[in-house]
Every structure is written in C-alpha cells, then in structure tokens.
Design a protein around this motif. Sequence first.
Motif, PDB file in Angstrom:
ATOM      1  N   TYR A 155       0.853  -1.196   0.000  1.00 38.74           N
ATOM      2  CA  TYR A 155       0.000   0.000   0.000  1.00 38.74           C
ATOM      3  C   TYR A 155       0.885   1.242   0.000  1.00 38.74           C
ATOM      4  O   TYR A 155       1.737   1.405   0.882  1.00 38.74           O
ATOM      5  CB  TYR A 155      -0.902  -0.039   1.238  1.00 38.74           C
ATOM      6  N   TYR A 180      -1.083  -0.951  -4.336  1.00 35.80           N
ATOM      7  CA  TYR A 180      -2.238  -0.054  -4.251  1.00 35.80           C
ATOM      8  C   TYR A 180      -1.695   1.349  -4.054  1.00 35.80           C
ATOM      9  O   TYR A 180      -1.200   1.694  -2.984  1.00 35.80           O
ATOM     10  CB  TYR A 180      -3.127  -0.463  -3.080  1.00 35.80           C
ATOM     11  N   ASN A 198     -15.816   7.765  -2.726  1.00 34.51           N
ATOM     12  CA  ASN A 198     -16.503   9.024  -2.385  1.00 34.51           C
ATOM     13  C   ASN A 198     -17.401   9.586  -3.473  1.00 34.51           C
ATOM     14  O   ASN A 198     -18.545   9.945  -3.196  1.00 34.51           O
ATOM     15  CB  ASN A 198     -15.443  10.087  -2.073  1.00 34.51           C
TER      16      ASN A 198
HETATM   17  C1  1GP Z   1      -9.616   5.344  -0.802  1.00 34.59           C
HETATM   18  O1  1GP Z   1      -8.734   4.690  -2.925  1.00 34.59           O
HETATM   19  C2  1GP Z   1      -9.889   4.792  -2.164  1.00 34.59           C
HETATM   20  O2  1GP Z   1      -8.728   4.588  -0.076  1.00 34.59           O
HETATM   21  C3  1GP Z   1     -10.984   5.523  -2.877  1.00 34.59           C
HETATM   22  O3  1GP Z   1     -10.891   6.912  -2.715  1.00 34.59           O
HETATM   23  O4  1GP Z   1     -13.139   7.544  -1.844  1.00 34.59           O
HETATM   24  O5  1GP Z   1     -11.646   9.266  -2.880  1.00 34.59           O
HETATM   25  O6  1GP Z   1     -12.759   7.520  -4.283  1.00 34.59           O
HETATM   26  P1  1GP Z   1     -12.182   7.866  -2.943  1.00 34.59           P
END
Ligand code: 1GP
Length: 254
Positions: free
Chosen positions: A130, A174, A228
């Motif tokens: 990560y 990631y 989000n």
């Molecule tokens: C967060 O990568 C994810 O750890 C997704 O991010 O919620 O900004 O899309 P968002």
Amino acid sequence: MLTSTYDKIVQLKRENRKAFTVLVDPDKTTLKKADELVSLCTKANVDFIFVGGSLVVSDHLEELVQHIKSSCDIPLLLFPGSPSQVTPYADALLYLSLISGRNPEYLIGQHVISAPAVKKSGLEVIPTGYMLIDGGAPTTVSYISNANPIPTDKNEIALCTALAGEMLGLKLLYMDAGSGAKQPIQEGMIHAVASQVNIPIIVGGGITTPEKAYNNSKAGADIIVVGNAIEKDTTLILEISQAVHSIKTVANPH
Ligand code: 1GP
C-alpha cells in the motif's frame, strides 16, 4: 476456470483489460443503499467490490459483506484499515502493508497481531503493497497511519518503493491518494511505476470523473477504485465503468 480472485486480477492484466472497482464504506452504506449499489454495479459490469476504510465506526461490516455477497457474483475484497475489519464472508483480503510509510505497526505490527485470525478465516490473502501518495491535504488514512505520504511530484520515490515491494514478493500494489483526496494521483507517477513494475497496480483516491479514471488507466493503472464520488452520485458507476472498460491496449508480453 479461474480458481482465485487474484488469478482473475492477473488474467485481466494479461489480457490488457482494465478493471473498475467500487469501494463501499460500511459507515456510509445501509443495506438498502447496498442493494442500489449492487444493482448498478451488476448492470455496469463492475469488476470488483472493495469493502472497508481507514476508520470504520459502524458495527455492521460483516452483515454488509454477507448481504452484498448474497445479491451478486462480483468478487468482494476486504480493504481493511484494521484487523477488526476481517470477516470470512468476503472472497479475498487485501493484506496491506504500508510500504510508503515508516510506521512499523502498519508494515508488520498489525499483521502479527491478526495473523491467527486471518489464517482461521480461510480467506484468500493477497499480499498488497500500500503506497500512500500526497493528495493535497491530510486524509483519514494519513492521520490514522501516522505515515508521511509520498510527495505528489516525487515519481522516483514512488517507483523505488514499488520496485522494493515487488522484489519483496508482494502480489499487488495499491497507489492511493486517500479517500476524498483533493488531488488524485498524477498520470506521470502512475506511468513511472507501471512502466517498470510487473505486478498489477490499483489506483484510487480522489477520482471523481470518467476522464480521470480513463487517464489513470491509460497511464498504467490496472484497477481503478472509486468510493466518495459514487456516494455522492451513483450514476458515475456506469459512466466510469464504461470509460475504464473502453481502453484497449496491445497485448502484454508478461
Ligand atoms: C480510498 O482509494 C480509495 O482509499 C478511494 O478513494 O473515496 O476518494 O474515491 P475515494
């Protein structure tokens, strides 16, 4: 017949097919909301669903995972911020080591504590490097992990970190600007990493438009994650899925 979720990820990469993942935050997702998301994900041919978050306050993660699993065939991967988010009902676990940080708790400490429970869960474990990239403002993950993100313009740090992760035997990377990041990861950094690393690369954090998802995929992301923006506008599921899946590239020799 593919035997594991990781096989599916590798197969997609081998065929140069880009993948799209919807991130479900248990704190913001009721079972009713999950039904709507699953229906849209199924219609849009979303490749994976991630469930988790850096900080989960609600106590229905396990119920939510079971509910989603009972209503679709989309592989569900846990994206846990802590060992308390491990449940045996998912298809696989992103076993995250925060390789961009220097906090031993998130590199190995939490893993040692949770190892017996993870083993007992029988989950498919996918060792994942990560990498937290600066997204223009502190995020929950940067605060909770107490780890400095990689500066947004330091492509060489991202590359060296990714190479080290791959050589340590991690199976996935990631690259994350953090949930709700003001500034998503730049294409140049994704390209710098993707051009020298062979393991599949997940990219997320602050992606809010199909164009950004498309450009990130073109730059080398194998899996795009959006959370989000979809919470605010679920029509993005179809739009981003179409954008990501529209990419056709030449065959990958690896
Ligand atoms: C967060 O990568 C994810 O750890 C997704 O991010 O919620 O900004 O899309 P968002």
